[in-house]
Design a protein around this motif. Structure first.
Motif, PDB file in Angstrom:
ATOM      1  N   UNK A 177      -7.631   3.675  -0.366  1.00  0.00           N
ATOM      2  CA  UNK A 177      -6.334   3.873   0.284  1.00  0.00           C
ATOM      3  C   UNK A 177      -5.779   2.573   0.835  1.00  0.00           C
ATOM      4  N   UNK A 178      -6.612   1.836   1.532  1.00  0.00           N
ATOM      5  CA  UNK A 178      -6.159   0.587   2.140  1.00  0.00           C
ATOM      6  C   UNK A 178      -5.771  -0.433   1.066  1.00  0.00           C
ATOM      7  N   UNK A 179      -6.514  -0.480  -0.027  1.00  0.00           N
ATOM      8  CA  UNK A 179      -6.191  -1.392  -1.121  1.00  0.00           C
ATOM      9  C   UNK A 179      -4.856  -1.015  -1.746  1.00  0.00           C
ATOM     10  N   UNK A 180      -4.620   0.277  -1.947  1.00  0.00           N
ATOM     11  CA  UNK A 180      -3.346   0.733  -2.533  1.00  0.00           C
ATOM     12  C   UNK A 180      -2.177   0.377  -1.628  1.00  0.00           C
ATOM     13  N   UNK A 181      -2.332   0.573  -0.327  1.00  0.00           N
ATOM     14  CA  UNK A 181      -1.258   0.239   0.621  1.00  0.00           C
ATOM     15  C   UNK A 181      -1.013  -1.266   0.616  1.00  0.00           C
ATOM     16  N   UNK A 195       2.476  -3.245  -0.515  1.00  0.00           N
ATOM     17  CA  UNK A 195       3.220  -4.062   0.437  1.00  0.00           C
ATOM     18  C   UNK A 195       3.343  -5.525   0.015  1.00  0.00           C
ATOM     19  N   UNK A 196       2.752  -5.894  -1.109  1.00  0.00           N
ATOM     20  CA  UNK A 196       2.862  -7.260  -1.619  1.00  0.00           C
ATOM     21  C   UNK A 196       4.157  -7.488  -2.404  1.00  0.00           C
ATOM     22  N   UNK A 197       4.874  -6.424  -2.696  1.00  0.00           N
ATOM     23  CA  UNK A 197       6.081  -6.520  -3.513  1.00  0.00           C
ATOM     24  C   UNK A 197       7.280  -5.976  -2.738  1.00  0.00           C
ATOM     25  N   UNK A 198       8.428  -6.601  -2.935  1.00  0.00           N
ATOM     26  CA  UNK A 198       9.648  -6.161  -2.234  1.00  0.00           C
ATOM     27  C   UNK A 198       9.952  -4.696  -2.484  1.00  0.00           C
ATOM     28  N   UNK A 199       9.820  -4.268  -3.730  1.00  0.00           N
ATOM     29  CA  UNK A 199      10.119  -2.866  -4.040  1.00  0.00           C
ATOM     30  C   UNK A 199       9.121  -1.930  -3.366  1.00  0.00           C
ATOM     31  N   UNK A 200       7.876  -2.359  -3.239  1.00  0.00           N
ATOM     32  CA  UNK A 200       6.867  -1.556  -2.561  1.00  0.00           C
ATOM     33  C   UNK A 200       7.141  -1.432  -1.075  1.00  0.00           C
ATOM     34  N   UNK A 201       7.569  -2.525  -0.467  1.00  0.00           N
ATOM     35  CA  UNK A 201       7.929  -2.498   0.956  1.00  0.00           C
ATOM     36  C   UNK A 201       9.117  -1.568   1.156  1.00  0.00           C
ATOM     37  N   UNK A 202      10.123  -1.682   0.292  1.00  0.00           N
ATOM     38  CA  UNK A 202      11.311  -0.825   0.396  1.00  0.00           C
ATOM     39  C   UNK A 202      10.932   0.642   0.249  1.00  0.00           C
ATOM     40  N   UNK A 203      10.082   0.950  -0.696  1.00  0.00           N
ATOM     41  CA  UNK A 203       9.633   2.332  -0.911  1.00  0.00           C
ATOM     42  C   UNK A 203       8.867   2.852   0.308  1.00  0.00           C
TER      43      UNK A 203
END
Length: 93
Positions: A52-56, A60-68
């Motif tokens: 779970x922590x690795x997936x999060x 969070x390493x990508x702009x689109x991931x942070x936005x999501x």
């Protein structure tokens, strides 16, 4: 609040074509029953926490991931800042 509410989805893949859907369903039911009766080992909990922590962290390493992540935090918890504490929340499990 939606915290602590989830939808679980279970799935299984047959190792070969001789395994039927009924066999897969029974195997899943047996595994769930076994887990409910015996619980999880410390090693299984540690493995799940790390996944779970690795997936999060990866998201969070990508702009689109942070936005999501921010969008989900606002939509489900009405808290845009929640994304900043996700790793700590999973570590506390």
């Amino acid at each position: 609040k939606r915290e602590h509410h989830s939808l679980f989805t279970f799935y299984a893949f047959a190792a070969n074509e001789t395994i039927t859907c009924d066999m897969l369903a029974q195997a899943l039911t047996d595994e769930i029953s076994n887990t409910l009766q015996q619980g999880l080992t410390e090693q299984e909990i540690h493995k799940c926490r790390n996944k779970l922590r690795t997936a999060v962290a990866y998201e969070l390493q990508h702009c689109s991931g942070v936005a999501e992540s921010v969008a989900q935090s606002v939509l489900f918890w009405n808290d845009a800042e929640r994304v900043n504490s996700l790793l700590d929340k999973y570590a506390a499990i």
